[in-house]
Design a protein around this motif. Structure first.
Motif, PDB file in Angstrom:
ATOM      1  N   SER A  43     -29.346  -0.239  14.069  1.00 45.60           N
ATOM      2  CA  SER A  43     -30.076  -1.281  14.504  1.00 45.60           C
ATOM      3  C   SER A  43     -31.514  -0.507  15.224  1.00 45.60           C
ATOM      4  O   SER A  43     -31.949   0.193  14.798  1.00 45.60           O
ATOM      5  CB  SER A  43     -29.499  -2.662  15.588  1.00 45.60           C
ATOM      6  OG  SER A  43     -28.984  -1.717  16.394  1.00 45.60           O
ATOM      7  N   THR A  44     -31.288  -0.417  16.435  1.00 49.31           N
ATOM      8  CA  THR A  44     -31.902   0.870  17.652  1.00 49.31           C
ATOM      9  C   THR A  44     -31.331   1.727  17.407  1.00 49.31           C
ATOM     10  O   THR A  44     -31.732   2.907  17.584  1.00 49.31           O
ATOM     11  CB  THR A  44     -32.486  -0.685  18.669  1.00 49.31           C
ATOM     12  OG1 THR A  44     -31.729  -0.575  19.158  1.00 49.31           O
ATOM     13  CG2 THR A  44     -33.672  -1.007  18.145  1.00 49.31           C
ATOM     14  N   GLU A  45     -30.112   1.339  17.240  1.00 49.26           N
ATOM     15  CA  GLU A  45     -28.930   2.993  17.608  1.00 49.26           C
ATOM     16  C   GLU A  45     -28.083   2.946  16.363  1.00 49.26           C
ATOM     17  O   GLU A  45     -28.059   2.272  15.639  1.00 49.26           O
ATOM     18  CB  GLU A  45     -28.158   2.380  18.699  1.00 49.26           C
ATOM     19  CG  GLU A  45     -26.947   1.826  18.423  1.00 49.26           C
ATOM     20  CD  GLU A  45     -27.576  -0.102  18.853  1.00 49.26           C
ATOM     21  OE1 GLU A  45     -28.688   0.209  19.311  1.00 49.26           O
ATOM     22  OE2 GLU A  45     -26.401  -0.509  18.568  1.00 49.26           O
ATOM     23  N   LEU A  46     -27.875   4.062  15.907  1.00 49.05           N
ATOM     24  CA  LEU A  46     -26.880   4.368  14.960  1.00 49.05           C
ATOM     25  C   LEU A  46     -25.275   4.831  15.510  1.00 49.05           C
ATOM     26  O   LEU A  46     -25.069   4.798  16.417  1.00 49.05           O
ATOM     27  CB  LEU A  46     -26.598   5.863  14.386  1.00 49.05           C
ATOM     28  CG  LEU A  46     -26.078   7.085  13.137  1.00 49.05           C
ATOM     29  CD1 LEU A  46     -26.576   5.858  12.262  1.00 49.05           C
ATOM     30  CD2 LEU A  46     -26.208   8.005  12.833  1.00 49.05           C
ATOM     31  N   MET A  47     -24.495   3.719  14.547  1.00 47.10           N
ATOM     32  CA  MET A  47     -23.103   3.741  15.411  1.00 47.10           C
ATOM     33  C   MET A  47     -22.271   4.320  13.973  1.00 47.10           C
ATOM     34  O   MET A  47     -22.593   3.871  12.400  1.00 47.10           O
ATOM     35  CB  MET A  47     -22.124   1.952  15.273  1.00 47.10           C
ATOM     36  CG  MET A  47     -23.377   1.822  15.522  1.00 47.10           C
ATOM     37  SD  MET A  47     -22.246   2.398  17.654  1.00 47.10           S
ATOM     38  CE  MET A  47     -22.409   0.938  19.125  1.00 47.10           C
ATOM     39  N   ILE A  48     -21.565   4.825  14.080  1.00 46.55           N
ATOM     40  CA  ILE A  48     -20.728   5.130  13.068  1.00 46.55           C
ATOM     41  C   ILE A  48     -19.135   4.670  13.157  1.00 46.55           C
ATOM     42  O   ILE A  48     -18.855   4.582  14.194  1.00 46.55           O
ATOM     43  CB  ILE A  48     -19.999   6.748  12.973  1.00 46.55           C
ATOM     44  CG1 ILE A  48     -21.661   7.794  13.081  1.00 46.55           C
ATOM     45  CG2 ILE A  48     -19.175   7.347  11.580  1.00 46.55           C
ATOM     46  CD1 ILE A  48     -22.159   7.635  11.983  1.00 46.55           C
ATOM     47  N   VAL A  49     -18.561   3.882  12.259  1.00 44.84           N
ATOM     48  CA  VAL A  49     -17.582   3.472  12.392  1.00 44.84           C
ATOM     49  C   VAL A  49     -15.769   3.853  11.456  1.00 44.84           C
ATOM     50  O   VAL A  49     -16.673   4.227  10.243  1.00 44.84           O
ATOM     51  CB  VAL A  49     -17.964   1.383  12.017  1.00 44.84           C
ATOM     52  CG1 VAL A  49     -17.003   0.808  11.806  1.00 44.84           C
ATOM     53  CG2 VAL A  49     -19.152   1.685  12.797  1.00 44.84           C
ATOM     54  N   GLN A  50     -15.191   4.209  11.831  1.00 46.09           N
ATOM     55  CA  GLN A  50     -13.874   4.364  11.013  1.00 46.09           C
ATOM     56  C   GLN A  50     -13.382   3.090  10.233  1.00 46.09           C
ATOM     57  O   GLN A  50     -13.360   1.841  11.590  1.00 46.09           O
ATOM     58  CB  GLN A  50     -12.764   5.168  12.066  1.00 46.09           C
ATOM     59  CG  GLN A  50     -11.919   5.756  11.186  1.00 46.09           C
ATOM     60  CD  GLN A  50     -11.431   6.913  11.790  1.00 46.09           C
ATOM     61  OE1 GLN A  50     -11.010   6.727  13.427  1.00 46.09           O
ATOM     62  NE2 GLN A  50     -10.404   7.239  11.603  1.00 46.09           N
ATOM     63  N   ILE A  51     -12.674   3.103   9.034  1.00 44.90           N
ATOM     64  CA  ILE A  51     -12.530   2.739   9.054  1.00 44.90           C
ATOM     65  C   ILE A  51     -10.784   2.561   7.982  1.00 44.90           C
ATOM     66  O   ILE A  51     -10.830   3.608   7.974  1.00 44.90           O
ATOM     67  CB  ILE A  51     -12.764   1.563   7.357  1.00 44.90           C
ATOM     68  CG1 ILE A  51     -14.342   1.869   7.678  1.00 44.90           C
ATOM     69  CG2 ILE A  51     -12.147   0.200   6.574  1.00 44.90           C
ATOM     70  CD1 ILE A  51     -15.776   1.030   6.107  1.00 44.90           C
ATOM     71  N   LEU A  52     -10.051   1.255   9.455  1.00 42.76           N
ATOM     72  CA  LEU A  52      -8.513   2.457   9.056  1.00 42.76           C
ATOM     73  C   LEU A  52      -8.047   0.477   8.294  1.00 42.76           C
ATOM     74  O   LEU A  52      -8.412  -0.335   8.866  1.00 42.76           O
ATOM     75  CB  LEU A  52      -7.754   2.084  10.678  1.00 42.76           C
ATOM     76  CG  LEU A  52      -8.636   3.186  11.517  1.00 42.76           C
ATOM     77  CD1 LEU A  52      -8.120   3.386  12.585  1.00 42.76           C
ATOM     78  CD2 LEU A  52      -8.647   4.656  11.154  1.00 42.76           C
ATOM     79  N   GLU A  53      -7.300   1.201   7.820  1.00 47.29           N
ATOM     80  CA  GLU A  53      -6.312  -0.382   6.456  1.00 47.29           C
ATOM     81  C   GLU A  53      -4.918  -0.635   8.390  1.00 47.29           C
ATOM     82  O   GLU A  53      -4.783   0.444   8.763  1.00 47.29           O
ATOM     83  CB  GLU A  53      -5.504   0.678   5.821  1.00 47.29           C
ATOM     84  CG  GLU A  53      -5.061  -0.341   5.224  1.00 47.29           C
ATOM     85  CD  GLU A  53      -3.603   0.365   3.976  1.00 47.29           C
ATOM     86  OE1 GLU A  53      -3.439  -0.172   3.297  1.00 47.29           O
ATOM     87  OE2 GLU A  53      -3.723   1.654   3.498  1.00 47.29           O
ATOM     88  N   ASP A  54      -5.359  -1.872   8.205  1.00 49.72           N
ATOM     89  CA  ASP A  54      -4.077  -2.781   8.810  1.00 49.72           C
ATOM     90  C   ASP A  54      -3.460  -3.273   8.601  1.00 49.72           C
ATOM     91  O   ASP A  54      -2.245  -4.106   7.448  1.00 49.72           O
ATOM     92  CB  ASP A  54      -4.911  -4.034   9.863  1.00 49.72           C
ATOM     93  CG  ASP A  54      -4.212  -4.804  10.790  1.00 49.72           C
ATOM     94  OD1 ASP A  54      -3.205  -4.404  10.784  1.00 49.72           O
ATOM     95  OD2 ASP A  54      -4.629  -5.689  10.761  1.00 49.72           O
ATOM     96  N   LYS A  55      -1.886  -2.192   8.075  1.00 43.63           N
ATOM     97  CA  LYS A  55      -0.823  -2.611   7.677  1.00 43.63           C
ATOM     98  C   LYS A  55      -0.112  -3.643   8.323  1.00 43.63           C
ATOM     99  O   LYS A  55       1.216  -3.947   7.236  1.00 43.63           O
ATOM    100  CB  LYS A  55      -0.138  -1.037   7.974  1.00 43.63           C
ATOM    101  CG  LYS A  55      -0.575   0.266   7.302  1.00 43.63           C
ATOM    102  CD  LYS A  55       0.298   1.463   7.302  1.00 43.63           C
ATOM    103  CE  LYS A  55      -0.548   2.573   6.469  1.00 43.63           C
ATOM    104  NZ  LYS A  55      -0.439   3.924   6.343  1.00 43.63           N
ATOM    105  N   VAL A  56       0.099  -3.797   9.413  1.00 33.13           N
ATOM    106  CA  VAL A  56       0.671  -4.910  10.092  1.00 33.13           C
ATOM    107  C   VAL A  56       0.308  -6.571   9.061  1.00 33.13           C
ATOM    108  O   VAL A  56       0.950  -7.068   8.998  1.00 33.13           O
ATOM    109  CB  VAL A  56       0.961  -5.267  11.543  1.00 33.13           C
ATOM    110  CG1 VAL A  56       1.336  -5.953  12.443  1.00 33.13           C
ATOM    111  CG2 VAL A  56       1.397  -3.708  12.007  1.00 33.13           C
ATOM    112  N   ASN A  57      -0.837  -6.627   9.720  1.00 33.26           N
ATOM    113  CA  ASN A  57      -1.952  -7.319   9.137  1.00 33.26           C
ATOM    114  C   ASN A  57      -2.585  -7.702   7.596  1.00 33.26           C
ATOM    115  O   ASN A  57      -2.866  -9.004   7.101  1.00 33.26           O
ATOM    116  CB  ASN A  57      -2.420  -7.909  10.546  1.00 33.26           C
ATOM    117  CG  ASN A  57      -1.958  -8.464  11.753  1.00 33.26           C
ATOM    118  OD1 ASN A  57      -1.320  -8.896  11.625  1.00 33.26           O
ATOM    119  ND2 ASN A  57      -3.105  -8.171  12.413  1.00 33.26           N
TER     120      ASN A  57
END
Length: 166
Positions: A43-57
């Motif tokens: 947006s006005t800042e950059l975010m690095i988002v880690q994508i993790l598998e949710d093994k429970v749900n």
């Protein structure tokens, strides 16, 4: 949520998950990087988002891994692009007409590219940058009637364009 197939038929795919609170303003672009399994959102800042598998749900969870704030430029980000050769390098193009090359390992700006022919400060200038296949050259385009061409820079020499395409 629905998508339209090639026969113009709407298919309901359902909403898988909604994530809130990552940005405080509208998201202008998103780019996925398969190598470390992260997404960059801007947006006005950059975010690095880690994508993790949710093994429970089941499904996936997103976790903000890094927030990259640029104190020099508060304009909205108009494009982001991961470098295909160096997975921790990303280009961030601002509506100020400046392209920043971020080093995600160090969480800092590695290079700043501003075309010298653009003398006055710009705002609301849609700037796009893409990496060439060699990973050391970047091609930049500006949404500007006075500047209707592409510039290509080599990362070892960013004070002037390597080539211009009219």
């Amino acid at each position: 949520m629905s998508i339209e197939n090639s026969e113009s038929k709407s298919i309901d795919i359902g909403l898988i998950k909604t994530f809130k609170g990552i940005h405080s303003s509208k998201v202008t672009c998103i780019e996925y990087n398969i190598k470390p399994n992260v997404a960059a959102t801007a947006s006005t800042e950059l975010m690095i988002v880690q994508i993790l598998e949710d093994k429970v749900n089941g499904g996936y969870d997103l976790t903000v891994a890094m927030q990259c704030t640029n104190d020099y430029d508060t304009q909205e980000i108009s494009s982001i692009a991961w470098n295909d050769k160096v997975s921790y390098i990303i280009s961030v193009a601002s509506k100020s007409g400046i392209v920043y090359v971020w080093d995600m390992k160090k969480n800092k700006i590695h290079l700043r590219i501003r075309d010298q022919s653009m003398q006055e400060e710009r705002t609301n200038l849609c700037t796009n940058a893409v990496w060439a296949s060699d990973g050391v050259q970047i091609i930049i385009a500006y949404d500007d009637q006075d500047y209707p061409f592409l510039t290509q820079y080599h990362m070892s020499q960013t004070n002037a364009p390597f080539a211009e395409y009219h």
